[in-house]
Design a protein around this motif. Sequence first.
Motif, PDB file in Angstrom:
ATOM      1  N   VAL A   5      -9.346   5.100  11.654  1.00 37.09           N
ATOM      2  CA  VAL A   5     -10.089   6.283  11.213  1.00 37.09           C
ATOM      3  C   VAL A   5     -10.101   6.355   9.688  1.00 37.09           C
ATOM      4  CG1 VAL A   5     -10.197   8.797  11.281  1.00 37.09           C
ATOM      5  CG2 VAL A   5      -9.596   7.525  13.336  1.00 37.09           C
ATOM      6  N   SER A   6      -8.971   6.032   9.053  1.00 35.70           N
ATOM      7  CA  SER A   6      -8.903   6.071   7.593  1.00 35.70           C
ATOM      8  C   SER A   6      -9.833   5.034   6.970  1.00 35.70           C
ATOM      9  CB  SER A   6      -7.458   5.824   7.131  1.00 35.70           C
ATOM     10  OG  SER A   6      -6.608   6.878   7.538  1.00 35.70           O
TER      11      SER A   6
ATOM     12  N   VAL B 167      -7.255  18.925   8.811  1.00 31.01           N
ATOM     13  CA  VAL B 167      -6.318  17.958   8.240  1.00 31.01           C
ATOM     14  C   VAL B 167      -7.056  16.626   8.159  1.00 31.01           C
ATOM     15  CG1 VAL B 167      -4.060  16.882   8.425  1.00 31.01           C
ATOM     16  CG2 VAL B 167      -4.397  19.209   9.282  1.00 31.01           C
ATOM     17  N   HIS B 168      -7.528  16.285   6.971  1.00 31.96           N
ATOM     18  CA  HIS B 168      -8.354  15.102   6.781  1.00 31.96           C
ATOM     19  C   HIS B 168      -7.525  13.823   6.858  1.00 31.96           C
ATOM     20  CE1 HIS B 168     -11.569  17.569   4.375  1.00 31.96           C
ATOM     21  NE2 HIS B 168     -11.602  17.792   5.680  1.00 31.96           N
ATOM     22  N   PRO B 169      -8.162  12.727   7.234  1.00 29.04           N
ATOM     23  CA  PRO B 169      -7.437  11.444   7.230  1.00 29.04           C
ATOM     24  C   PRO B 169      -7.153  10.975   5.813  1.00 29.04           C
ATOM     25  CG  PRO B 169      -9.760  11.100   7.712  1.00 29.04           C
ATOM     26  CD  PRO B 169      -9.549  12.593   7.709  1.00 29.04           C
ATOM     27  N   VAL B 170      -6.129  10.169   5.686  1.00 25.08           N
ATOM     28  CA  VAL B 170      -5.830   9.565   4.391  1.00 25.08           C
ATOM     29  C   VAL B 170      -6.905   8.533   4.081  1.00 25.08           C
ATOM     30  CG1 VAL B 170      -4.140   8.252   3.070  1.00 25.08           C
ATOM     31  CG2 VAL B 170      -3.372   9.924   4.768  1.00 25.08           C
TER      32      VAL B 170
ATOM     33  N   SER C 161     -14.553  13.768  10.829  1.00 24.47           N
ATOM     34  CA  SER C 161     -13.611  12.691  11.129  1.00 24.47           C
ATOM     35  C   SER C 161     -12.301  13.235  11.694  1.00 24.47           C
ATOM     36  CB  SER C 161     -13.336  11.860   9.876  1.00 24.47           C
ATOM     37  OG  SER C 161     -12.663  12.634   8.894  1.00 24.47           O
ATOM     38  N   CYS C 162     -12.012  14.512  11.424  1.00 28.12           N
ATOM     39  CA  CYS C 162     -10.821  15.124  12.009  1.00 28.12           C
ATOM     40  C   CYS C 162     -10.945  15.273  13.526  1.00 28.12           C
ATOM     41  CB  CYS C 162     -10.567  16.508  11.397  1.00 28.12           C
ATOM     42  SG  CYS C 162     -10.197  16.493   9.641  1.00 28.12           S
TER      43      CYS C 162
ATOM     44  N   THR D 191       1.129  19.519   9.164  1.00 29.15           N
ATOM     45  CA  THR D 191      -0.057  18.730   8.793  1.00 29.15           C
ATOM     46  C   THR D 191       0.283  17.249   8.664  1.00 29.15           C
ATOM     47  OG1 THR D 191       0.379  19.134   6.441  1.00 29.15           O
ATOM     48  CG2 THR D 191      -1.089  20.672   7.572  1.00 29.15           C
ATOM     49  N   HIS D 192       1.257  16.773   9.429  1.00 30.77           N
ATOM     50  CA  HIS D 192       1.661  15.384   9.288  1.00 30.77           C
ATOM     51  C   HIS D 192       0.669  14.417   9.922  1.00 30.77           C
ATOM     52  CE1 HIS D 192       3.296  16.971  13.059  1.00 30.77           C
ATOM     53  NE2 HIS D 192       3.174  15.757  13.546  1.00 30.77           N
ATOM     54  N   ARG D 193      -0.256  14.926  10.778  1.00 32.70           N
ATOM     55  CA  ARG D 193      -1.240  14.043  11.403  1.00 32.70           C
ATOM     56  C   ARG D 193      -2.632  14.641  11.251  1.00 32.70           C
ATOM     57  NH1 ARG D 193       0.765   9.977  14.541  1.00 32.70           N
ATOM     58  NH2 ARG D 193      -1.285   9.676  15.486  1.00 32.70           N
ATOM     59  N   ARG D 194      -3.626  13.736  11.232  1.00 30.21           N
ATOM     60  CA  ARG D 194      -5.025  14.162  11.167  1.00 30.21           C
ATOM     61  C   ARG D 194      -5.374  14.977  12.410  1.00 30.21           C
ATOM     62  NH1 ARG D 194      -9.181  12.194  13.933  1.00 30.21           N
ATOM     63  NH2 ARG D 194      -7.722  10.667  14.795  1.00 30.21           N
ATOM     64  N   ALA D 195      -6.022  16.120  12.196  1.00 30.02           N
ATOM     65  CA  ALA D 195      -6.354  16.990  13.330  1.00 30.02           C
ATOM     66  C   ALA D 195      -7.163  18.171  12.833  1.00 30.02           C
ATOM     67  CB  ALA D 195      -5.092  17.496  14.033  1.00 30.02           C
ATOM     68  N   VAL D 196      -7.703  18.924  13.775  1.00 31.49           N
ATOM     69  CA  VAL D 196      -8.266  20.244  13.500  1.00 31.49           C
ATOM     70  C   VAL D 196      -7.303  21.239  14.133  1.00 31.49           C
ATOM     71  CG1 VAL D 196     -10.207  21.818  13.803  1.00 31.49           C
ATOM     72  CG2 VAL D 196     -10.626  19.372  13.500  1.00 31.49           C
TER      73      VAL D 196
END
Length: 433
Positions: A300-301, A207-210, A338-339, A171-176
């Motif tokens: 994106v964040s 995995v939501h953005p920060v 947003s993911c 989960t180190h990067r924003r994604a579905v």
Amino acid sequence: MSRVAEKAPRRVTQAEQALGGIRRALGDALRHARRLTGQLLARGWAFIRPVTDVVGPVGWLVLAAAAGAFVLAGTFGWSEFTYLATTLLAAFLIAVGFVFGRATYAVELQLNPHRVVAGERALGQMAVTNTGEKGLLPARMELPVGNGLAEFVIPGLAAAARHEELFAVPTHRRAVIVAGPAVSVRGDQLGLLRRTVRWTDPVELFVHPVTTRLQASAAGLVRDLEGEITKKITNNDISFHALRAYVPGDALRNVHWRTSARTGQLMVRQFEETRRSQLTIVHSSESAGYSSDEEFELGVSVTASLALQVIRDDTRVSVVTEGRLLKTATPVALLDDSCRIDPVSGRYPTLRDFARDATRRLPDPSVVMIIAGSQVDLAEFRAVQTLFGQDAKTVAFRIDEGATPRVSAVSGLTVVTVGHLTDLPALLRRVNR
């Protein structure tokens, strides 16, 4: 002679009609034959496909090599190739025994939690239960997780026995991230034959953005009950503007009787139109506008942080990208969507073309925020500003990773340079001053 001359064209016409009928009948027969042939081929393929799907790439290579060896042996009389072909076919036939058998599994796939912020830990669990009355031999399970593939060896299970496997989800990067479906695999060790059975449906992990927390009304929105007062004059609203002479069709409730009695002429009230705050966020996902993937993620964040605060302030907001109109009913819906923001390339000629097309059917905004990367020229931000009326406040967020945070005014456009996500709250306070 005249009768013959009169009947001759009629005979030719009848012959042509008969010929045309024959052609139509032949055409219909050919179409029917083609349709029937296609149906037969489709049914035949549907019948043999379960068999052909079991043969793996290595299996097809072995069959082709065996056929080639038989051809060489028959053509040149080389007995060595006969032995080679026989050996290959024997290996293929032995592999057939490994794909037979029936499993009685019940497989449960769970992710805990279903939503995380990029960088947080997420775990998955796959539980396999033998629902049959007899024991099962060891088996192999495959589970796609994102772009990877996890493999598990399920030991032999007695009746009603249960086996659990835990796995970590990157989960180190924003994604579905899609986990599953879980499939059991039967086959030989050489990979000649491979039979799979699907046991679960895919499960999504968001995995939501920060994001960063902003102050209430940090976006500079109008929060009074009356809404935002515009320069547009209307006959029905709250904010009084002036009086004018009565025109047939005006509502009598707007007549100002005291002034009418003094002037001897009916006078009606005019109002300034008030509008409830409506914020529109135009987020550019054009990859050419960003200098790096990290800068794109920062954009994106920033978009997610701004939209979240607007939703918490109970203000209407629309968030548009080249690929989608994000859902903004709840904070969770916004973060989930947003993911799915992905970089695009060459979708629109300019940033202005994208903004015009994306906001065409949206309500007129009172605040417009434009988010784009450091490679986008300031003239493109200004071109987007011209799409909206003078009543709309426009703020451009220029994402430049590592840059010094600053707020500047360029030809009436407020430009906010964001180098780090933590700079955003202070920058917005400066915008509101």
